[in-house]
Design a protein around this motif. Structure first.
Motif, PDB file in Angstrom:
ATOM      1  N   SER A 284     -33.057  12.616  22.987  1.00 16.29           N
ATOM      2  CA  SER A 284     -32.822  11.465  22.117  1.00 16.29           C
ATOM      3  C   SER A 284     -32.793  11.884  20.648  1.00 16.29           C
ATOM      4  O   SER A 284     -33.586  12.708  20.212  1.00 16.29           O
ATOM      5  N   GLY A 285     -31.833  11.326  19.919  1.00 18.79           N
ATOM      6  CA  GLY A 285     -31.762  11.563  18.471  1.00 18.79           C
ATOM      7  C   GLY A 285     -31.097  12.869  18.065  1.00 18.79           C
ATOM      8  O   GLY A 285     -30.983  13.171  16.881  1.00 18.79           O
ATOM      9  N   LYS A 286     -30.633  13.654  19.045  1.00 15.75           N
ATOM     10  CA  LYS A 286     -29.976  14.932  18.732  1.00 15.75           C
ATOM     11  C   LYS A 286     -28.457  14.775  18.738  1.00 15.75           C
ATOM     12  O   LYS A 286     -27.907  13.902  19.400  1.00 15.75           O
ATOM     13  N   TYR A 287     -27.776  15.657  18.002  1.00 14.84           N
ATOM     14  CA  TYR A 287     -26.312  15.644  17.952  1.00 14.84           C
ATOM     15  C   TYR A 287     -25.732  16.459  19.108  1.00 14.84           C
ATOM     16  O   TYR A 287     -26.248  17.536  19.430  1.00 14.84           O
ATOM     17  N   LEU A 288     -24.656  15.950  19.682  1.00 18.62           N
ATOM     18  CA  LEU A 288     -23.904  16.699  20.690  1.00 18.62           C
ATOM     19  C   LEU A 288     -22.577  17.124  20.076  1.00 18.62           C
ATOM     20  O   LEU A 288     -21.753  16.278  19.711  1.00 18.62           O
ATOM     21  N   PHE A 289     -22.384  18.428  19.912  1.00 18.57           N
ATOM     22  CA  PHE A 289     -21.115  18.971  19.439  1.00 18.57           C
ATOM     23  C   PHE A 289     -20.273  19.247  20.683  1.00 18.57           C
ATOM     24  O   PHE A 289     -20.482  20.250  21.384  1.00 18.57           O
ATOM     25  N   LEU A 313     -19.424  10.361  26.993  1.00 20.28           N
ATOM     26  CA  LEU A 313     -20.548  11.063  26.370  1.00 20.28           C
ATOM     27  C   LEU A 313     -21.201  10.211  25.282  1.00 20.28           C
ATOM     28  O   LEU A 313     -22.422  10.244  25.098  1.00 20.28           O
ATOM     29  N   GLU A 314     -20.386   9.455  24.594  1.00 17.93           N
ATOM     30  CA  GLU A 314     -20.878   8.580  23.530  1.00 17.93           C
ATOM     31  C   GLU A 314     -21.891   7.569  24.089  1.00 17.93           C
ATOM     32  O   GLU A 314     -22.896   7.252  23.447  1.00 17.93           O
ATOM     33  N   GLY A 315     -21.612   7.131  25.303  1.00 14.05           N
ATOM     34  CA  GLY A 315     -22.520   6.186  25.956  1.00 14.05           C
ATOM     35  C   GLY A 315     -23.869   6.808  26.268  1.00 14.05           C
ATOM     36  O   GLY A 315     -24.873   6.115  26.404  1.00 14.05           O
ATOM     37  N   ILE A 316     -23.905   8.147  26.375  1.00 12.65           N
ATOM     38  CA  ILE A 316     -25.152   8.843  26.716  1.00 12.65           C
ATOM     39  C   ILE A 316     -25.927   9.239  25.452  1.00 12.65           C
ATOM     40  O   ILE A 316     -27.134   9.034  25.362  1.00 12.65           O
ATOM     41  N   VAL A 317     -25.215   9.808  24.461  1.00 16.30           N
ATOM     42  CA  VAL A 317     -25.925  10.362  23.293  1.00 16.30           C
ATOM     43  C   VAL A 317     -25.963   9.412  22.094  1.00 16.30           C
ATOM     44  O   VAL A 317     -26.719   9.640  21.154  1.00 16.30           O
ATOM     45  N   GLY A 318     -25.133   8.364  22.136  1.00 20.33           N
ATOM     46  CA  GLY A 318     -25.103   7.424  21.007  1.00 20.33           C
ATOM     47  C   GLY A 318     -23.902   7.665  20.117  1.00 20.33           C
ATOM     48  O   GLY A 318     -23.482   8.803  19.915  1.00 20.33           O
ATOM     49  N   LYS A 319     -23.365   6.592  19.573  1.00 26.70           N
ATOM     50  CA  LYS A 319     -22.122   6.627  18.796  1.00 26.70           C
ATOM     51  C   LYS A 319     -22.201   7.538  17.570  1.00 26.70           C
ATOM     52  O   LYS A 319     -21.253   8.247  17.242  1.00 26.70           O
ATOM     53  N   ASP A 320     -23.368   7.511  16.890  1.00 27.73           N
ATOM     54  CA  ASP A 320     -23.470   8.281  15.649  1.00 27.73           C
ATOM     55  C   ASP A 320     -23.958   9.711  15.877  1.00 27.73           C
ATOM     56  O   ASP A 320     -24.194  10.452  14.927  1.00 27.73           O
TER      57      ASP A 320
END
Length: 576
Positions: A284-289, A313-320
């Motif tokens: 949670s709260g980490k960026y996915l490149f 993937l956006e649905g899993i890691v969050g839009k931002d």
């Protein structure tokens, strides 16, 4: 809207760096001339990415020779034979390590994972004294800043650097390269401190060894290293990049547990199972490149498919927290499709070189943030459809022949001893016959003749006469040396892959599709776009001529299919 490029080709769209390097090595130009060419190339790359709208633009991915050698210079890990002990490492020591000189040999070079790029292997032992000896990473960050471009400095990660090294000559077999981790981390801390002071807000560590099959001790080194760096990295956003394959489960758990890390980069082109790992749990709260644009091949991205993956993937890691990226550095692809003036229009529409991949990354990032360029996506969809349906791609005769192959055809009808007997009766060779691999040196005269024949400046008759003379010379030389099985020297060939590709259907060729192999050495891989067939005999003419010059057996020479595959840009619409 976040977009990122892992790395970019450094040779230049028309091999500007290659020619500048070779001119400098030949003492035809100065170090300042070489630095000027390099600075111009870097500036144009940064501007290109900034103009395209890329948010996370890499710096320190440029190199005069190799990024691992740059890290060796940064760490002051110069083998004693090069006579360096203190101070900033200059071109003399740097290029001696890469190429050797009159008195000392070069360091070993080996393949960078399964690419056709080669890196200079660090030679390390327990007595190496590490020191901060090349400020290149900081200098290039400042250079980009002065041009108004904020970049993400890229460093080869400390653990991958050690795992990609070899023990120096004479070092005991029991020596562990990872035992040096605490000796190199102080230098990394100095580099990080300088980058922070210069205004860096992001930093990228490339740790590609995480995709290898590492043991618990090796994985623990990552945990140890990034824990030790944590306080130095405070206030920076750190991304750790992996690429070239799926990341194993244990490595994924280790990576996503590292301290002081803001984001993780994954190759989602080759790493198809990595997607499942991310779906199964992402911190949670980490960026996915998300590396959805292929950095290894030259095909245009299927934008619709990539956008669908990114949305999932956006649905899993969050839009931002999602950043659209390349699967690896674009170092492994050709530079710019704009320079391909002779390439067939239809085939050209199916391709994307490094410059075009930057645009694809940005288009996907924009689409993900709700600003989809419909025209660009439509053109891409049309190109994808055209490639799927083109009769040039599918050859029914090849399809039928491949489908008709039986497993029994992979085995010879007779056993080895029977074949050896038949061979010996025909050839009457000595117990230990001698031969050579095949090619003799390509002289300047040979290259001139071939170039002029291609440009229609000499007739076919003159060309054949010149090649025949060269073959005859090579045959006579081998007979004088009493070689048993002769070769014709391959004077007619421009390149061991290109020569055959030019005579096969399903292949296309570029004018400027150069890719760096090592240093100033570049290759121009053919593009396999369709079912491959052989319209006419390829080597029979020259082999027959060669055989007519001697009574000894003459070998026929063919580049094997696996080499042709590995040295070409291959189709991505079917398994290798």
């Amino acid at each position: 809207m976040a977009s990122h490029i892992v790395g970019y080709p450094r040779v230049g769209p028309k091999r500007e760096l290659k020619f500048a390097l070779e001119s400098f090595w030949d003492k035809k130009s100065s170090a300042e001339d070489l630095k000027k060419v390099a600075a111009d190339l870097r500036a144009s790359i940064w501007k290109q990415m900034a103009d395209a709208g890329i948010k996370h633009i890499p710096s320190n991915t440029f190199s005069y020779y190799d990024q691992v050698l740059d890290t060796t210079a940064m760490l002051g890990a110069v083998p004693p034979r090069y006579g360096w002990s203190v101070g900033e490492i200059g071109f003399d020591v740097y290029f001696s390590m890469a190429r050797g000189n009159a008195s000392v040999p070069a360091m070993e070079m080996t393949k960078w994972f399964d690419t056709n790029y080669h890196y200079i292997v660090p030679e390390l032992g327990p007595d190496v004294k590490f020191s901060y000896a090349s400020h290149k990473a900081v200098e290039e960050f400042k250079e980009a800043r002065a041009l108004g471009v904020d970049t993400v400095p890229v460093l080869v990660g400390p653990v991958s650097y050690l795992l990609l090294s070899k023990p120096a000559k004479g070092v005991e077999k029991s020596f562990s390269l990872l035992s040096l981790i605490d000796k190199i981390l102080p230098v990394y801390k100095e580099v990080v401190a300088e980058l922070k002071a210069a205004g860096a807000t992001w930093i990228q560590f490339d740790e590609p060894t995480l995709v290898l099959d590492l043991d618990a001790h090796q994985l623990e080194a990552f945990t140890h290293a990034y824990s030790a760096l944590e306080s130095s990295l405070a206030g920076l956003n750190v991304v750790i990049e992996t690429y070239f394959a799926d990341i194993p489960v244990a490595a994924y758990k280790t990576l996503t547990s590292l301290k002081g890390v803001a984001g993780y980069g994954f190759d989602l082109v080759r790493g198809t199972q990595t997607l499942d790992l991310i779906k199964g749990g992402f911190p949670s709260g980490k960026y996915l490149f998300a590396g959805v644009v292929d950095g290894r091949n030259i095909w245009a991205n299927d934008l619709a498919a990539s956008l669908s993956t990114l949305k999932a993937l956006e649905g899993i890691v969050g839009k931002d927290k999602i950043v659209v990226s390349t699967s690896c550095s674009l170092l492994h692809t050709a530079v710019d499709l704009v320079n391909e003036t002779k390439l067939d229009k239809e085939i050209k529409s199916w391709l994307a070189f490094a410059a075009q991949k930057i645009v694809e990354v940005n288009a996907l990032a924009k689409a993900l943030s709700g600003h989809k360029d419909e025209e660009f996506f439509s053109a891409n969809a049309a190109a994808q459809a055209s490639r799927k349906s083109s009769p040039r791609v599918t050859n029914e005769a090849v399809q039928k022949a491949a489908a008709a192959l039986k497993s029994s055809e992979h085995r010879r009808a007779t056993n080895v001893s029977a074949r050896l007997d038949a061979q010996q009766k025909k050839l009457n060779l000595p117990s230990l016959p001698t031969t050579t691999i095949g090619s003799f040196p390509q002289t300047l005269e040979l290259r001139r003749v071939r170039r002029e024949y291609k440009a229609k400046k000499v007739s076919e008759e003159e060309y054949v006469k010149a090649i025949k003379e060269e073959i005859n010379k090579v045959v006579k030389l081998q007979e004088e040396l009493d070689i048993d099985v002769l070769v014709h020297g391959e004077p007619e060939r421009n390149d061991m892959v290109e020569y055959f590709g030019e005579q096969l259907s399903g292949f296309a060729f570029t004018v400027n599709g150069w890719v760096q192999s090592y240093g100033s050495r570049c290759v121009k891989p053919p593009i396999i776009y369709g079912d491959v067939s052989r319209p006419k005999p390829m080597t029979v003419f020259w082999s027959s001529i060669a055989q007519s010059f001697t009574k000894r057996p003459m070998k026929g020479m063919l580049t094997g299919p696996v080499t042709i595959l590995n040295w070409s840009f291959v189709r991505n619409d079917q398994p290798r």
